[in-house]
Motif scaffolding. Structure first.
Motif, PDB file in Angstrom:
ATOM      1  N   LYS A  81       0.868  -1.336   0.011  1.00 56.96           N
ATOM      2  CA  LYS A  81       0.117  -0.171   0.155  1.00 56.96           C
ATOM      3  C   LYS A  81       0.984   1.184  -0.098  1.00 56.96           C
ATOM      4  O   LYS A  81       0.573   2.143  -0.773  1.00 56.96           O
ATOM      5  CB  LYS A  81      -0.766   0.044   1.329  1.00 56.96           C
ATOM      6  N   ASP A  85       0.857   4.376  -2.662  1.00 57.03           N
ATOM      7  CA  ASP A  85       0.631   5.815  -2.103  1.00 57.03           C
ATOM      8  C   ASP A  85       1.712   6.648  -2.317  1.00 57.03           C
ATOM      9  O   ASP A  85       1.495   7.814  -2.856  1.00 57.03           O
ATOM     10  CB  ASP A  85       0.448   5.675  -0.379  1.00 57.03           C
ATOM     11  N   GLU A 114      -4.934  -0.857  -4.955  1.00 53.05           N
ATOM     12  CA  GLU A 114      -4.723   0.360  -4.324  1.00 53.05           C
ATOM     13  C   GLU A 114      -4.733   1.495  -5.504  1.00 53.05           C
ATOM     14  O   GLU A 114      -5.434   2.689  -5.351  1.00 53.05           O
ATOM     15  CB  GLU A 114      -3.554   0.583  -3.625  1.00 53.05           C
ATOM     16  N   ARG A 117      -7.725   2.972  -7.094  1.00 58.08           N
ATOM     17  CA  ARG A 117      -8.649   3.996  -6.428  1.00 58.08           C
ATOM     18  C   ARG A 117      -8.561   5.302  -7.369  1.00 58.08           C
ATOM     19  O   ARG A 117      -9.748   6.098  -7.309  1.00 58.08           O
ATOM     20  CB  ARG A 117      -8.084   4.311  -5.148  1.00 58.08           C
TER      21      ARG A 117
END
Length: 298
Positions: A81, A85, A114, A117
């Motif tokens: 993750k 990010d 992720e 998104r």
């Protein structure tokens, strides 16, 4: 077209054109013998239930499932993750930069999900067919049951879940060789290669494609602990971890700067710890070097 010879050794070089030439049948043929030989060496590792469970808990495990003690490197959890990010931190949507992401060496897919998104289209690629099948099951069902090893044959049953707020339909997963990527992938606004380059048989071939895959203005994120091992990469193909003909040390970061520099600007580099659970009491704590590159305009 720019050519860079790495540190005075003629056979260690990479050429990254502004728009790389298409990769044809010859590329796949050149790796066929290598792949057949290395399938026998690595397949029993990367296709095993044990390694799959380690990657599932690495990607989707809750903190108390990975690290059951009050002490320990909790800042090293959630590495996949954190990689996504980091991509999202540096990616700036703008005209001409595709809203597409490519997660090369996606393993069991947490970073890919992720990235979905934000991005309309996310491609995850891994060499392990078992990992790809797992990603596709997670995409379809949103969860998968698995077991982690505690001690010997003793296991604990867990469930890996993709966050329900993520648009799983924006992802697709394919099996492939990062050193010989398909020619019809198009360009991406973000390319992520997490802990990949020191597991490749021909890492310079991988770097060569980045000038084609990352759109101008797009972001390339590479993380690596630079664990150069002969079982994955023959010495003449290493990006770093050796002395050159003048006796000077050559590191992986030095080669990335030299190889990517003509077509990318380095915009960030940080140390990112990660924690891999093997059993309840035996684990790996490692520090990856994360480098963030922005593709220069043509």
């Amino acid at each position: 077209m720019a050519s860079v010879t790495a540190f005075g050794i003629d056979h260690r070089y990479i050429v990254i054109p502004a728009m790389a030439l298409s990769v044809g049948v010859a590329c796949y043929s050149s790796y066929k013998l290598y792949s057949e030989r290395n399938d026998r060496r690595h397949q029993n590792v990367y296709e095993t239930k044990k390694l799959l469970s380690e990657y599932l808990v690495f990607h989707y495990g809750q903190p108390n499932e990975i690290l059951k003690y009050d002490f320990g490197p909790k800042d090293a959890l959630d590495f996949p993750k954190r990689c996504a990010d980091l991509c999202l931190k540096h990616y700036k949507p703008k005209a001409g930069v595709p809203a597409r992401a490519f997660d090369i060496g996606c393993a069991v897919g947490r970073s890919s999900f992720e990235l979905a998104r934000i991005f309309d289209d996310v491609v995850g690629l891994d060499y392990s067919q078992r990992f790809v099948d797992t990603c596709n099951q997670l995409k379809l069902d949103g969860l998968i049951n698995y077991s982690i090893y505690d001690e010997g044959e003793i296991t604990t049953d867990l469930t890996a879940r993709v966050d329900k707020t993520i648009h799983r339909d924006r992802t697709r997963f394919i099996q492939g060789d990062a050193c010989c990527l398909p020619a019809d992938l198009g360009q991406f606004g973000v390319v992520l290669a997490a802990n990949l380059i020191c597991r490749l048989h021909h890492p310079f071939d991988f770097l060569w494609r980045m000038g084609d895959l990352v759109a101008p203005g797009g972001i390339l994120v590479i993380t690596s602990p630079y664990t150069w091992l002969a079982e994955y990469t023959e010495r003449e193909n290493l990006l770093g971890g050796y002395y050159n003909k003048d006796g000077q040390p050559v590191t992986g970061f030095m080669t990335l700067l030299k190889s990517l520099g003509p077509f990318f600007d380095l915009v960030d580099d940080i140390n990112m710890p990660f924690f891999i659970r093997e059993t309840a009491r035996k684990n790996q704590w490692t520090v990856a070097h994360a480098t963030v590159w922005k593709r220069k305009s043509n």
